[in-house]
Design a protein around this motif. Structure first.
Motif, PDB file in Angstrom:
ATOM      1  N   PRO A  99       0.828  -1.218   0.000  1.00 39.40           N
ATOM      2  CA  PRO A  99       0.000   0.000   0.000  1.00 39.40           C
ATOM      3  C   PRO A  99       0.860   1.265   0.000  1.00 39.40           C
ATOM      4  O   PRO A  99       1.731   1.432   0.860  1.00 39.40           O
ATOM      5  CB  PRO A  99      -0.807  -0.137   1.292  1.00 39.40           C
ATOM      6  N   ASN A 100       0.608   2.156  -0.971  1.00 40.37           N
ATOM      7  CA  ASN A 100       1.466   3.338  -1.142  1.00 40.37           C
ATOM      8  C   ASN A 100       1.534   4.224   0.098  1.00 40.37           C
ATOM      9  O   ASN A 100       2.563   4.840   0.379  1.00 40.37           O
ATOM     10  CB  ASN A 100       0.974   4.167  -2.332  1.00 40.37           C
ATOM     11  N   SER A 101       0.441   4.278   0.834  1.00 43.97           N
ATOM     12  CA  SER A 101       0.423   5.153   2.006  1.00 43.97           C
ATOM     13  C   SER A 101       1.197   4.573   3.183  1.00 43.97           C
ATOM     14  O   SER A 101       1.386   5.261   4.192  1.00 43.97           O
ATOM     15  CB  SER A 101      -1.022   5.415   2.438  1.00 43.97           C
ATOM     16  N   ARG A 102       1.654   3.321   3.063  1.00 44.25           N
ATOM     17  CA  ARG A 102       2.306   2.668   4.188  1.00 44.25           C
ATOM     18  C   ARG A 102       3.808   2.501   3.999  1.00 44.25           C
ATOM     19  O   ARG A 102       4.461   1.840   4.809  1.00 44.25           O
ATOM     20  CB  ARG A 102       1.664   1.296   4.446  1.00 44.25           C
ATOM     21  N   PHE A 103       4.366   3.100   2.960  1.00 46.46           N
ATOM     22  CA  PHE A 103       5.826   3.114   2.866  1.00 46.46           C
ATOM     23  C   PHE A 103       6.283   4.430   2.252  1.00 46.46           C
ATOM     24  O   PHE A 103       5.553   5.076   1.487  1.00 46.46           O
ATOM     25  CB  PHE A 103       6.364   1.913   2.076  1.00 46.46           C
ATOM     26  N   GLU A 104       7.479   4.830   2.632  1.00 44.64           N
ATOM     27  CA  GLU A 104       8.106   6.035   2.101  1.00 44.64           C
ATOM     28  C   GLU A 104       9.507   5.700   1.623  1.00 44.64           C
ATOM     29  O   GLU A 104      10.115   4.722   2.080  1.00 44.64           O
ATOM     30  CB  GLU A 104       8.160   7.137   3.161  1.00 44.64           C
ATOM     31  N   VAL A 105      10.006   6.506   0.706  1.00 52.09           N
ATOM     32  CA  VAL A 105      11.356   6.324   0.170  1.00 52.09           C
ATOM     33  C   VAL A 105      12.161   7.585   0.461  1.00 52.09           C
ATOM     34  O   VAL A 105      11.785   8.682   0.029  1.00 52.09           O
ATOM     35  CB  VAL A 105      11.344   6.044  -1.346  1.00 52.09           C
ATOM     36  N   LEU A 106      13.250   7.427   1.210  1.00 53.08           N
ATOM     37  CA  LEU A 106      14.130   8.546   1.553  1.00 53.08           C
ATOM     38  C   LEU A 106      15.446   8.355   0.812  1.00 53.08           C
ATOM     39  O   LEU A 106      16.145   7.367   1.013  1.00 53.08           O
ATOM     40  CB  LEU A 106      14.377   8.601   3.060  1.00 53.08           C
ATOM     41  N   LEU A 107      15.777   9.299  -0.049  1.00 52.93           N
ATOM     42  CA  LEU A 107      16.982   9.227  -0.875  1.00 52.93           C
ATOM     43  C   LEU A 107      17.991  10.237  -0.342  1.00 52.93           C
ATOM     44  O   LEU A 107      17.744  11.445  -0.357  1.00 52.93           O
ATOM     45  CB  LEU A 107      16.622   9.516  -2.331  1.00 52.93           C
ATOM     46  N   SER A 108      19.127   9.726   0.135  1.00 52.73           N
ATOM     47  CA  SER A 108      20.090  10.562   0.853  1.00 52.73           C
ATOM     48  C   SER A 108      21.329  10.825   0.011  1.00 52.73           C
ATOM     49  O   SER A 108      21.915   9.895  -0.546  1.00 52.73           O
ATOM     50  CB  SER A 108      20.516   9.874   2.153  1.00 52.73           C
ATOM     51  N   VAL A 109      21.725  12.086  -0.059  1.00 57.36           N
ATOM     52  CA  VAL A 109      23.003  12.467  -0.663  1.00 57.36           C
ATOM     53  C   VAL A 109      23.704  13.430   0.280  1.00 57.36           C
ATOM     54  O   VAL A 109      23.064  14.249   0.944  1.00 57.36           O
ATOM     55  CB  VAL A 109      22.829  13.121  -2.051  1.00 57.36           C
ATOM     56  N   ALA A 110      25.009  13.320   0.359  1.00 56.23           N
ATOM     57  CA  ALA A 110      25.775  14.177   1.263  1.00 56.23           C
ATOM     58  C   ALA A 110      26.015  15.556   0.680  1.00 56.23           C
ATOM     59  O   ALA A 110      26.165  16.533   1.420  1.00 56.23           O
ATOM     60  CB  ALA A 110      27.110  13.504   1.606  1.00 56.23           C
ATOM     61  N   ASP A 111      26.045  15.649  -0.665  1.00 59.94           N
ATOM     62  CA  ASP A 111      26.440  16.880  -1.342  1.00 59.94           C
ATOM     63  C   ASP A 111      25.321  17.347  -2.259  1.00 59.94           C
ATOM     64  O   ASP A 111      24.741  16.552  -3.013  1.00 59.94           O
ATOM     65  CB  ASP A 111      27.713  16.623  -2.156  1.00 59.94           C
ATOM     66  N   VAL A 130       4.064   7.946  -4.989  1.00 66.07           N
ATOM     67  CA  VAL A 130       4.873   7.392  -3.904  1.00 66.07           C
ATOM     68  C   VAL A 130       5.336   8.510  -2.977  1.00 66.07           C
ATOM     69  O   VAL A 130       5.767   9.582  -3.433  1.00 66.07           O
ATOM     70  CB  VAL A 130       6.091   6.622  -4.460  1.00 66.07           C
ATOM     71  N   ASP A 131       5.262   8.263  -1.699  1.00 65.82           N
ATOM     72  CA  ASP A 131       5.762   9.211  -0.699  1.00 65.82           C
ATOM     73  C   ASP A 131       7.284   9.126  -0.688  1.00 65.82           C
ATOM     74  O   ASP A 131       7.872   8.266  -0.020  1.00 65.82           O
ATOM     75  CB  ASP A 131       5.187   8.870   0.674  1.00 65.82           C
ATOM     76  N   ALA A 132       7.915  10.011  -1.441  1.00 69.82           N
ATOM     77  CA  ALA A 132       9.380   9.971  -1.571  1.00 69.82           C
ATOM     78  C   ALA A 132       9.929  11.379  -1.487  1.00 69.82           C
ATOM     79  O   ALA A 132       9.291  12.343  -1.940  1.00 69.82           O
ATOM     80  CB  ALA A 132       9.779   9.324  -2.892  1.00 69.82           C
ATOM     81  N   ARG A 133      11.113  11.494  -0.921  1.00 69.84           N
ATOM     82  CA  ARG A 133      11.742  12.809  -0.833  1.00 69.84           C
ATOM     83  C   ARG A 133      13.260  12.657  -0.771  1.00 69.84           C
ATOM     84  O   ARG A 133      13.779  11.597  -0.424  1.00 69.84           O
ATOM     85  CB  ARG A 133      11.235  13.605   0.365  1.00 69.84           C
TER      86      ARG A 133
END
Length: 477
Positions: A99-111, A130-133
């Protein structure tokens, strides 16, 4: 003494000496045979585990469950630069059957100037559902750049269940649901609950370079076989952090010192020790240490998921392959010393030579007979493991090039191990580190010369302390 008596005494002594020598060699040969049979038993366990565990991947009921009945998951993906197939790797976490509302995607970059951001923006535009940021900027808690990169995502994640995947990993669309099933299943009577779910890597070489093909052969045969066997026996923690799922609430209770915690009441948060992900910034192999901490400090079990982590191997020269293997030998020898010392005696070439000598010593079997049988059986077993991971037989057009890469890998294993054991310095993502005796690491300024690079010895000039302040670390990085 009479000359005849003296001669008899000398003959008796020499016979006794020869008999003693024969007994010692025969004993060594018998021990070698026992060890050889043990390695084969371990290999067969790994092969059968792959057949039983990886060849059937049922659809999880969570894939079609209502939003209110499934736990939330935060997917953390640390990024640095343009990895091979980066778009496809990242998109695989956007298209999970969950279910789209039950997962998120966090994309991390240092720079903020990282090249991966262009790919990330394209993904966000393609999958607005998708809940992504994106989270830009690192928090320096140690020498491990992956941990530093993940710290803000770790703190800002909405959900307790965290799924951390490397940027070069693709996963099947049902992997999230099946992994949550494993993590949340009630413990069986007398069993510990699951604290971590991980996945065995399946490498595929997108570039037909020698190093890429050897890496593919390495990960998909002997490496996977032993990984599956050790996790089947479950005598200790054995985790590769390509794809790992665990609870943040569990990680917040551990420090990485591997001392058992009896209960939540016994945890002192004012002892000055870092906890959670920050506690593992001092290790290069943070994935292995996180698994070991959950296992030893909290007494939690690990579960090996029935999915594989598709590891895309891009352009890798032979030199890069050797450097990668050296790096992890030098890390492991300070973390699992006994296992690393025994490692050469589990490899195909050395163990075959020992077995051939032992069989010839004990029963007079010709060396060639043992070696031919050994290599044919070993290759067949390795190819069966490959079939289990990939889900299909090795294609005919790829078979000969794969076997050539497999043979080179086996021939290089012992020389690489020798070089790895006499050095302590490694290079990882352009940075140089020295592995300490307790498994921790410290930064080292490159340019100490070939002798230092090879043996890992030299003056301590140029080293940076693990507990340096964040500002100076960030400036020098």
């Amino acid at each position: 003494m009479h000359p005849i008596l003296s001669s008899l005494a000398m003959s008796s002594f020499e016979a006794g000496d020869t008999s003693s020598s024969f007994s010692v060699l025969s004993l060594l040969a018998a021990v070698t045979v026992i060890w050889y049979l043990f390695i084969w038993a371990l290999s067969i366990i790994g092969c059968l585990t792959g057949r039983r565990h990886l060849r059937l991947r049922p659809r999880s009921p969570l894939s079609s469950a209502s939003e209110t009945s499934v736990p939330g998951v935060s997917i953390l993906r640390p990024l640095k630069g343009l990895d091979t197939n980066l778009f496809e790797n990242l998109e695989s976490t956007f298209t999970q059957e969950y279910p789209n509302s039950r997962f998120e995607v966090l994309l991390s970059v240092a720079d903020a100037d990282d090249q991966a951001l262009s790919v990330v923006r394209s993904l966000l535009e393609k999958h607005p559902e998708v809940d992504a940021r994106v989270i830009i900027g690192e928090e320096v808690v140690g020498v491990n750049p992956k941990v530093n990169n993940l710290m803000r995502s770790y703190k800002e994640a909405k959900h307790d269940i965290l799924w951390v995947l490397d940027s070069n990993i693709q996963v099947a669309s049902g992997t999230l649901a099946r992994s949550v099933d494993e993590l949340t299943q009630p413990p069986k009577p007398g069993k510990r609950r699951i604290g971590l779910v991980h996945h065995v890597p399946l490498a595929f070489a997108s570039e037909q370079m020698l190093g890429s093909r050897i890496e593919e052969a390495c990960l998909n045969t002997n490496h996977a076989k032993m990984y599956l066997a050790i996790n089947c026996l479950a005598v200790d923690s054995c985790v590769i952090g390509k794809s790992c799922m665990y609870r943040r609430s569990d990680l917040e209770r551990v420090t990485g010192d591997l001392k058992p915690v009896q209960s939540s009441e016994s945890i002192s948060t004012d002892d000055g020790k870092p906890r959670g992900l920050a506690a593992f910034g001092r290790f290069i192999a943070e994935d292995n240490m996180i698994g070991a901490a959950l296992w030893h400090e909290l007494g939690l079990r690990h579960a090996l998921g029935c999915d594989v982590a598709h590891n895309c191997v891009g352009r890798m020269m032979l030199r890069a392959y050797i450097a990668r293997r050296l790096r992890w030998i030098r890390v492991r020898k300070h973390m699992v010393t006994v296992a690393t010392l025994l490692e050469p005696f589990t490899e195909c070439v050395l163990v075959s030579l020992l077995a051939a000598w032992a069989a010839h010593r004990l029963w007079g079997v010709p060396w060639a007979v043992v070696l031919i049988i050994h290599y044919c059986a070993w290759i067949a077993l390795d190819l069966d493991v490959y079939d289990s991971l990939a889900g299909y037989y090795l294609p005919v057009e790829k078979r000969w090039s794969f076997l050539v890469a497999w043979a080179i890998r086996e021939l290089l294993a012992f020389p690489i191990w020798i070089i790895g054991m006499v050095g302590n310095e490694i290079e990882w993502r352009g940075r140089h580190y020295r592995i300490l005796r307790n498994g921790e690491s410290e930064r080292v300024t490159p340019g100490q010369g070939w002798l230092f690079s090879f043996f890992g010895r030299g003056q301590r000039k140029g080293y940076e302390s693990v507990d340096q302040d964040a500002r100076s670390f960030g400036d020098q990085a």
